[in-house]
Design a protein around this motif. Structure first.
Motif, PDB file in Angstrom:
ATOM      1  N   CYS A   1       0.834  -1.203   0.000  1.00 36.02           N
ATOM      2  CA  CYS A   1       0.000   0.000   0.000  1.00 36.02           C
ATOM      3  C   CYS A   1       0.872   1.258   0.000  1.00 36.02           C
ATOM      4  O   CYS A   1       1.874   1.337   0.722  1.00 36.02           O
TER       5      CYS A   1
ATOM      6  N   HIS B   1      -0.058   4.072   1.118  1.00 36.26           N
ATOM      7  CA  HIS B   1      -0.391   4.940   2.246  1.00 36.26           C
ATOM      8  C   HIS B   1       0.615   4.752   3.382  1.00 36.26           C
ATOM      9  O   HIS B   1       1.298   5.698   3.746  1.00 36.26           O
ATOM     10  N   ALA B   2       0.705   3.539   3.920  1.00 32.71           N
ATOM     11  CA  ALA B   2       1.632   3.292   5.031  1.00 32.71           C
ATOM     12  C   ALA B   2       2.312   1.936   4.883  1.00 32.71           C
ATOM     13  O   ALA B   2       2.718   1.345   5.885  1.00 32.71           O
TER      14      ALA B   2
ATOM     15  N   CYS C   1       1.408  -1.133   4.100  1.00 31.17           N
ATOM     16  CA  CYS C   1       0.845  -2.412   4.524  1.00 31.17           C
ATOM     17  C   CYS C   1       0.738  -3.344   3.325  1.00 31.17           C
ATOM     18  O   CYS C   1       0.597  -2.889   2.184  1.00 31.17           O
TER      19      CYS C   1
ATOM     20  N   CYS D   1      -6.624  -2.924   1.122  1.00 38.18           N
ATOM     21  CA  CYS D   1      -5.695  -2.791   2.238  1.00 38.18           C
ATOM     22  C   CYS D   1      -6.479  -2.916   3.540  1.00 38.18           C
ATOM     23  O   CYS D   1      -7.437  -2.164   3.766  1.00 38.18           O
TER      24      CYS D   1
ATOM     25  N   CYS E   1      -5.305  -2.389   6.536  1.00 35.50           N
ATOM     26  CA  CYS E   1      -4.838  -1.492   7.604  1.00 35.50           C
ATOM     27  C   CYS E   1      -5.787  -0.325   7.852  1.00 35.50           C
ATOM     28  O   CYS E   1      -6.179  -0.069   8.985  1.00 35.50           O
ATOM     29  N   HIS E   2      -6.143   0.409   6.777  1.00 40.26           N
ATOM     30  CA  HIS E   2      -6.997   1.589   6.956  1.00 40.26           C
ATOM     31  C   HIS E   2      -8.124   1.637   5.938  1.00 40.26           C
ATOM     32  O   HIS E   2      -8.736   2.687   5.747  1.00 40.26           O
TER      33      HIS E   2
ATOM     34  N   GLY F   1      -8.060   1.323   2.593  1.00 38.84           N
ATOM     35  CA  GLY F   1      -7.782   1.821   1.245  1.00 38.84           C
ATOM     36  C   GLY F   1      -8.016   0.739   0.202  1.00 38.84           C
ATOM     37  O   GLY F   1      -8.034  -0.453   0.511  1.00 38.84           O
TER      38      GLY F   1
ATOM     39  N   PRO G   1      -7.588   6.045   2.434  1.00 35.56           N
ATOM     40  CA  PRO G   1      -6.693   7.189   2.468  1.00 35.56           C
ATOM     41  C   PRO G   1      -5.525   7.216   1.472  1.00 35.56           C
ATOM     42  O   PRO G   1      -4.898   8.271   1.373  1.00 35.56           O
ATOM     43  N   PRO G   2      -5.138   6.154   0.775  1.00 35.62           N
ATOM     44  CA  PRO G   2      -4.021   6.328  -0.166  1.00 35.62           C
ATOM     45  C   PRO G   2      -4.328   7.416  -1.187  1.00 35.62           C
ATOM     46  O   PRO G   2      -5.482   7.581  -1.608  1.00 35.62           O
TER      47      PRO G   2
HETATM   48  S1  FES Z   1      -1.658   1.405   4.806  1.00 31.91           S
HETATM   49 FE1  FES Z   1      -3.117   0.933   3.300  1.00 31.91          FE
HETATM   50  S2  FES Z   1      -4.767   2.269   3.702  1.00 31.91           S
HETATM   51 FE2  FES Z   1      -3.279   2.771   5.168  1.00 31.91          FE
END
Ligand code: FES
Length: 133
Positions: A72, A74-75, A77, A90, A92-93, A95, A107-108
């Protein structure tokens, strides 16, 4: 009075020093031979593969091969491919990306990393670039 030669010498030393002190921002890349293209992914299909520790999704349509990083943006994952919904998700959040790597759910904000792929004599080669940490 400063001579032109002294100015050129000072400029050369300053340029060399700047190059030495400024780290390169280009990530290292390596080309990996994955084997016969038909053994890696059939025409019209997709396959998840790990290349030197990097999980990727390979999609093939004829000689057109697309390789997406399944990390991902974004962070960082790990992502899961969900073919029934044509989404890469994803956990994690929340996305999500489409199968071309475009963001479809925040959020990505950045699309998935795409790697260069080539078929040479029926062999698939993929160039992976590692982000420096
Ligand atoms: S790490 Fe994938 S949406 Fe945050």
């Amino acid at each position: 009075m400063i001579s032109i030669g002294a100015l050129i010498g000072t400029w050369s030393v300053a340029t060399a020093l700047r190059r030495f002190l400024t780290p390169t921002s280009r990530p290292a890349s390596h080309t990996h031979a994955l084997g016969r293209i038909d053994d890696v992914v059939r025409d019209g299909a997709r396959a998840e593969v790990a290349i030197a520790g990097t999980r990727v999704l390979i999609a093939r349509r004829g000689d057109d091969v697309r390789v997406l990083d399944l990390t991902c943006t974004h962070a960082r994952c790990p992502l899961e491919v969900h073919l029934p919904s044509n989404r890469i998700r994803c956990a994690c959040h929340g996305g999500a990306f489409d199968l071309d790597g475009n963001v479809v759910q925040a959020p990505p904000t950045r699309p998935l990393t795409r790697y260069e792929a080539r078929i040479v004599n029926d062999e698939l080669f993929v160039r992976i670039h590692q982000e420096s940490t």
